[in-house]
Design a protein around this motif. Structure first.
Motif, PDB file in Angstrom:
ATOM      1  N   LEU B  49       0.833  -1.206   0.000  1.00 28.36           N
ATOM      2  CA  LEU B  49       0.000   0.000   0.000  1.00 28.36           C
ATOM      3  C   LEU B  49       0.868   1.257   0.000  1.00 28.36           C
ATOM      4  O   LEU B  49       0.549   2.251  -0.652  1.00 28.36           O
ATOM      5  N   ARG B  50       2.007   1.214   0.719  1.00 24.57           N
ATOM      6  CA  ARG B  50       2.886   2.375   0.759  1.00 24.57           C
ATOM      7  C   ARG B  50       3.549   2.581  -0.607  1.00 24.57           C
ATOM      8  O   ARG B  50       3.709   3.698  -1.070  1.00 24.57           O
ATOM      9  N   HIS B  51       3.890   1.456  -1.249  1.00 24.48           N
ATOM     10  CA  HIS B  51       4.600   1.542  -2.525  1.00 24.48           C
ATOM     11  C   HIS B  51       3.684   2.037  -3.638  1.00 24.48           C
ATOM     12  O   HIS B  51       4.077   2.863  -4.451  1.00 24.48           O
ATOM     13  N   PHE B  52       2.438   1.510  -3.684  1.00 25.33           N
ATOM     14  CA  PHE B  52       1.549   1.845  -4.794  1.00 25.33           C
ATOM     15  C   PHE B  52       0.566   2.948  -4.455  1.00 25.33           C
ATOM     16  O   PHE B  52      -0.010   3.561  -5.346  1.00 25.33           O
ATOM     17  N   GLY B  53       0.337   3.170  -3.163  1.00 28.00           N
ATOM     18  CA  GLY B  53      -0.629   4.191  -2.771  1.00 28.00           C
ATOM     19  C   GLY B  53      -2.035   3.815  -3.192  1.00 28.00           C
ATOM     20  O   GLY B  53      -2.367   2.632  -3.335  1.00 28.00           O
ATOM     21  N   PHE B  54      -2.849   4.827  -3.417  1.00 27.51           N
ATOM     22  CA  PHE B  54      -4.242   4.591  -3.750  1.00 27.51           C
ATOM     23  C   PHE B  54      -4.380   3.927  -5.121  1.00 27.51           C
ATOM     24  O   PHE B  54      -5.381   3.282  -5.411  1.00 27.51           O
ATOM     25  N   ALA B  55      -3.346   4.088  -5.957  1.00 29.00           N
ATOM     26  CA  ALA B  55      -3.381   3.517  -7.304  1.00 29.00           C
ATOM     27  C   ALA B  55      -3.535   2.001  -7.256  1.00 29.00           C
ATOM     28  O   ALA B  55      -3.940   1.389  -8.245  1.00 29.00           O
ATOM     29  N   PHE B  56      -3.232   1.379  -6.099  1.00 28.00           N
ATOM     30  CA  PHE B  56      -3.347  -0.068  -5.988  1.00 28.00           C
ATOM     31  C   PHE B  56      -4.755  -0.551  -6.347  1.00 28.00           C
ATOM     32  O   PHE B  56      -4.905  -1.592  -6.970  1.00 28.00           O
ATOM     33  N   VAL B  57      -5.762   0.221  -5.951  1.00 21.23           N
ATOM     34  CA  VAL B  57      -7.130  -0.231  -6.217  1.00 21.23           C
ATOM     35  C   VAL B  57      -7.678   0.305  -7.533  1.00 21.23           C
ATOM     36  O   VAL B  57      -8.779  -0.056  -7.934  1.00 21.23           O
ATOM     37  N   THR B  58      -6.960   1.172  -8.232  1.00 23.93           N
ATOM     38  CA  THR B  58      -7.517   1.728  -9.466  1.00 23.93           C
ATOM     39  C   THR B  58      -6.791   1.211 -10.710  1.00 23.93           C
ATOM     40  O   THR B  58      -7.229   1.451 -11.820  1.00 23.93           O
ATOM     41  N   ARG B  59      -5.675   0.504 -10.521  1.00 21.68           N
ATOM     42  CA  ARG B  59      -4.942   0.019 -11.700  1.00 21.68           C
ATOM     43  C   ARG B  59      -5.211  -1.465 -11.914  1.00 21.68           C
ATOM     44  O   ARG B  59      -5.385  -2.224 -10.958  1.00 21.68           O
ATOM     45  N   HIS B  68       4.768  -4.740 -10.742  1.00 23.06           N
ATOM     46  CA  HIS B  68       3.705  -3.749 -10.742  1.00 23.06           C
ATOM     47  C   HIS B  68       2.390  -4.452 -10.445  1.00 23.06           C
ATOM     48  O   HIS B  68       2.011  -5.378 -11.164  1.00 23.06           O
ATOM     49  N   PHE B  69       1.731  -4.018  -9.378  1.00 25.32           N
ATOM     50  CA  PHE B  69       0.513  -4.707  -8.974  1.00 25.32           C
ATOM     51  C   PHE B  69      -0.631  -3.722  -8.780  1.00 25.32           C
ATOM     52  O   PHE B  69      -0.465  -2.680  -8.137  1.00 25.32           O
ATOM     53  N   ALA B  73      -8.535  -5.679 -11.470  1.00 22.02           N
ATOM     54  CA  ALA B  73      -9.083  -6.874 -12.133  1.00 22.02           C
ATOM     55  C   ALA B  73      -9.682  -7.853 -11.125  1.00 22.02           C
ATOM     56  O   ALA B  73     -10.811  -8.321 -11.320  1.00 22.02           O
ATOM     57  N   PRO B  74      -8.986  -8.186 -10.025  1.00 19.88           N
ATOM     58  CA  PRO B  74      -9.613  -9.069  -9.033  1.00 19.88           C
ATOM     59  C   PRO B  74     -10.864  -8.461  -8.400  1.00 19.88           C
ATOM     60  O   PRO B  74     -11.844  -9.181  -8.169  1.00 19.88           O
ATOM     61  N   ILE B  75     -10.847  -7.143  -8.144  1.00 15.69           N
ATOM     62  CA  ILE B  75     -12.039  -6.515  -7.559  1.00 15.69           C
ATOM     63  C   ILE B  75     -13.210  -6.655  -8.529  1.00 15.69           C
ATOM     64  O   ILE B  75     -14.316  -7.049  -8.158  1.00 15.69           O
ATOM     65  N   TYR B  76     -12.922  -6.342  -9.819  1.00 15.25           N
ATOM     66  CA  TYR B  76     -13.960  -6.456 -10.843  1.00 15.25           C
ATOM     67  C   TYR B  76     -14.508  -7.886 -10.879  1.00 15.25           C
ATOM     68  O   TYR B  76     -15.723  -8.097 -10.861  1.00 15.25           O
ATOM     69  N   ALA B 252      -7.106 -15.271 -15.057  1.00 16.21           N
ATOM     70  CA  ALA B 252      -6.462 -14.318 -15.948  1.00 16.21           C
ATOM     71  C   ALA B 252      -6.617 -12.924 -15.351  1.00 16.21           C
ATOM     72  O   ALA B 252      -7.728 -12.488 -15.086  1.00 16.21           O
ATOM     73  N   HIS B 253      -5.491 -12.255 -15.104  1.00 18.25           N
ATOM     74  CA  HIS B 253      -5.540 -10.924 -14.501  1.00 18.25           C
ATOM     75  C   HIS B 253      -5.890  -9.883 -15.533  1.00 18.25           C
ATOM     76  O   HIS B 253      -5.041  -9.114 -15.973  1.00 18.25           O
ATOM     77  N   ARG B 254      -7.115  -9.892 -16.035  1.00 22.43           N
ATOM     78  CA  ARG B 254      -7.511  -8.826 -16.950  1.00 22.43           C
ATOM     79  C   ARG B 254      -9.010  -8.613 -16.843  1.00 22.43           C
ATOM     80  O   ARG B 254      -9.743  -9.464 -16.356  1.00 22.43           O
ATOM     81  N   ILE B 255      -9.438  -7.438 -17.275  1.00 22.21           N
ATOM     82  CA  ILE B 255     -10.855  -7.113 -17.270  1.00 22.21           C
ATOM     83  C   ILE B 255     -11.350  -7.215 -18.701  1.00 22.21           C
ATOM     84  O   ILE B 255     -10.960  -6.431 -19.554  1.00 22.21           O
ATOM     85  N   SER B 256     -12.183  -8.234 -18.985  1.00 14.71           N
ATOM     86  CA  SER B 256     -12.692  -8.407 -20.337  1.00 14.71           C
ATOM     87  C   SER B 256     -14.098  -7.843 -20.406  1.00 14.71           C
ATOM     88  O   SER B 256     -14.829  -7.852 -19.411  1.00 14.71           O
TER      89      SER B 256
END
Lengths: 298, 318
Positions: B49-59, B68-69, B73-76, B252-256
């Motif tokens: 969380l410190r490394h990616f910040g809020f971007a962790f949940v938006t990328r 890079h994590f 995609a998992p949330i979706y 698969a780590h992607r949003i289709s």
């Protein structure tokens, strides 16, 4: 509900509306029958697949040999042993804690603010995803010990068992008639004496039911074992080392491309399901007997 | 009157204190466990969380090689599979509960009820292995080609049903989840339907209402409380379910855009990758996923219980 107009004033419009109402009634009732059929069909399909493929994979070797390397024959002996040991240890650690906590809620705390909070948190733990418990035990036990171990797996299962036993214990103790506790108190017994000598014996079959349900719940858990007990291809009784267990072996073997492994996965799946169904059905039978006993006494 | 030995009485008092403290300690341990879960997840997730910040949940990038994590995609996948599951399971569970309370011949009531409850006791890994070996091939051969040919041609929603029929994927995971949560929701709904006073239902029939009208206008309003609770608990289970989903989601780590494509969920990503994760940032990112799942399910389950208790209180007052 729509107000129904008086019959005399309406005439043809009513018979039209009545027809619509009748059709709607028939349609929704038919849909509900279909829904039940779908539900039962799913259960039947799952059980049928389990039985046909599980029995095909079942033989003496399953109970006498350990898990094989890819592409050769073998059994599930080490996995069955590991599952039994970790389930037993998990229940031995978790159930007493759950029972004591349930006793507190039923006998001491009842409606205190603390009890309300504990009940609330316990219900959350009861439905919390079990993989979260796996991560928790990984952080707390595995990282500290620097390696995966059967002990870590058993602790994870204990954490799953605690809320189950707490809930059933509290429910069962609440069924014990207050008059019995009052009688014991009137004889000068302290609450601990009453609980141990009156309440627990009176709720005995309920407590056994809770225990069976906790074992049933714990023995099928896979996610909490994935990164606590891990898996072990060999025979191992060392609690301090990774240990094979049925759910993780099923997971690994079912996803493999080897036919021998897939057959063993189905045999293991059948074993687990039969165990759990037997436990749940016995719990149900004990409860039913208890209820008919109570009804007879009244 | 018995003579009370003061030493005996003192001993009894000590036993009492010990027993009471033991039960209290066990009860408090429940709180400690929940606190420990939260704390250990936060500590474990902190580096990511410190490394990616809020971007962790938006990328939506998930690349172990470049480290890079992002969790999008998992949330979706978690949300969409749960929505599919609830959309399929809630109406079916309602039908089963309705059948069991209103239509079922008394002789069949118990066996069918028990069968539904036994379906709830089957461990999730069984649903997973069944979904992979039985359901997915059937879907791939018979159901999904039909969906692509008909639903895929529709305007607006067509995009959800396009692409090749993989068999496994988001839709299959939702379907397996639906079968899994079905017995929970059905059993809860049946239990609340049975608490409706017969007098109310008889009054409805006395006014000339049809069975469906009695159910929709009398039974459902009366049991709204329990229905919502049952649905929310089912949702909590669907969101966090791991094994059943891991088998059939395709990982698969992607949003289709298509529901038929493989995807991933929070829990299946953790189950698949955790033991193989190399490097602190990878492990920490997976624990951060766990933290997200914990927060989401905590909110859903807590909300369900809060609503239940609030509505119960209201019904007591009324």
């Amino acid at each position: 509900m729509d107000a129904l107009p008086p019959r005399a004033a309406v005439g043809a419009r009513v018979s039209g509306r009545r027809l619509i109402r009748k059709v709607r009634n028939g349609l929704f009732l038919a849909l509900s029958v279909v829904a039940t059929g779908v539900g039962l069909l799913c259960l039947a399909a799952i059980l049928w697949t389990l039985l046909s493929r599980g029995i095909a994979g079942l033989n003496v070797a399953v109970f006498t040999q350990t898990t094989p390397p890819p592409g050769s024959q073998g059994g599930l002996l080490n996995a069955i042993y590991g599952s039994a040991v970790m389930t037993a240890l998990g229940i031995l650690m978790g159930s007493p804690i759950g029972m004591l906590a349930g006793t507190y809620l039923a006998e001491y705390g009842r409606s205190s603010r603390l009890s309300v909070v504990i009940r609330f948190i316990n219900d959350i733990l009861l439905s919390a995803p079990s993989i979260i418990v796996g991560l928790f035990i990984y952080e707390v036990v595995v990282v500290r010990m620097h390696h995966f171990s059967a002990i870590a797996g058993a602790v994870a299962l204990a954490v799953i068992a605690i809320p189950v036993s707490l809930r059933t214990t509290e429910d069962m103790l609440n069924l014990v008639p207050g008059g019995m506790k009052d009688a014991s108190a009137a004889l000068g017994a302290y609450p601990w004496r009453t609980v141990l000598s009156v309440v627990y014996p009176a709720a005995r079959s309920g407590i056994v039911t809770g225990l069976l349900l906790a074992i049933a719940r714990v023995s099928g858990e896979t996610a909490p074992l994935l990164f606590t007990a891990l898996n072990n291809q060999f025979w191992s009784t060392d609690l301090n080392a990774p240990m094979a267990n049925l759910p993780v072996v099923i997971f690994q073997f079912a996803l493999s491309p080897y036919k021998e492994w897939q057959d063993l996965a189905w045999a293991g799946a059948l074993l687990i399901t039969v165990t759990i169904l037997v436990l749940s059905i016995s719990a149900r039978v004990i409860l039913a007997l208890m209820q008919s006993n109570q009804a007879a006494k009244r | 009157m018995a003579i009370i030995d003061p030493r005996h009485a003192a001993k009894q008092l000590i036993y009492e204190k010990v027993f009471r403290s033991a039960t209290l300690a066990a009860a408090i341990l429940v709180l400690v466990i929940l606190g420990g879960v939260a704390l250990s997840l936060i500590l474990g997730a902190w580096p990511a969380l410190r490394h990616f910040g809020f971007a962790f949940v938006t990328r939506s990038v998930w690349n172990p090689v470049t480290e890079h994590f992002g969790a999008l995609a998992p949330i979706y996948g978690t949300v969409v599979t749960s929505v599919i599951a609830m959309a399929l399971a809630v109406p079916t569970a309602f039908g089963i509960a309705l059948f069991l309370t209103e239509l079922c011949p008394p002789m069949l009531k118990r066996p069918i009820g028990v069968a539904v409850e036994l379906l709830a006791a089957v461990p999730s890994i069984i649903f997973g292995i069944w979904g992979l070996f039985v359901l997915a091939p059937v879907l791939q051969r018979h159901v999904q080609p039909w969906m692509i040919a008909t639903l895929g041609e529709l305007p607006w929603v067509g995009g959800l049903f396009q692409g090749p029929p993989y068999g496994i994927g988001i839709f299959t995971a939702g379907l397996v989840l639906a079968i899994m949560v079905l017995p929970f929701i059905a059993a809860t709904m049946r239990d609340v339907f049975e608490t409706v006073p017969p007098m109310l239902k008889e009054s409805g029939y006395g006014l000339g209402a049809t069975t469906w009208e009695v159910i929709w206008n009398v039974v459902v309003p009366h049991s709204r409380v329990g229905m919502v609770g049952g649905i929310m608990l089912g949702l909590g289970r669907a969101l966090g379910e791991t094994m059943a989903v891991t088998f059939v989601i395709g990982n698969a780590h992607r949003i289709s855009s298509s529901l038929l494509a493989p995807g991933t969920t929070i829990s299946s990503a953790i189950a698949n990758e955790f033991t193989e994760a190399v490097g602190d940032l990878y492990t920490s990112s997976l624990i951060a996923l766990g933290l997200l799942l914990f927060i989401i399910t905590f909110i859903v389950i807590a909300l369900a219980q809060w609503m239940l208790s609030r509505l119960e209180r209201r019904s007591v007052r009324a």
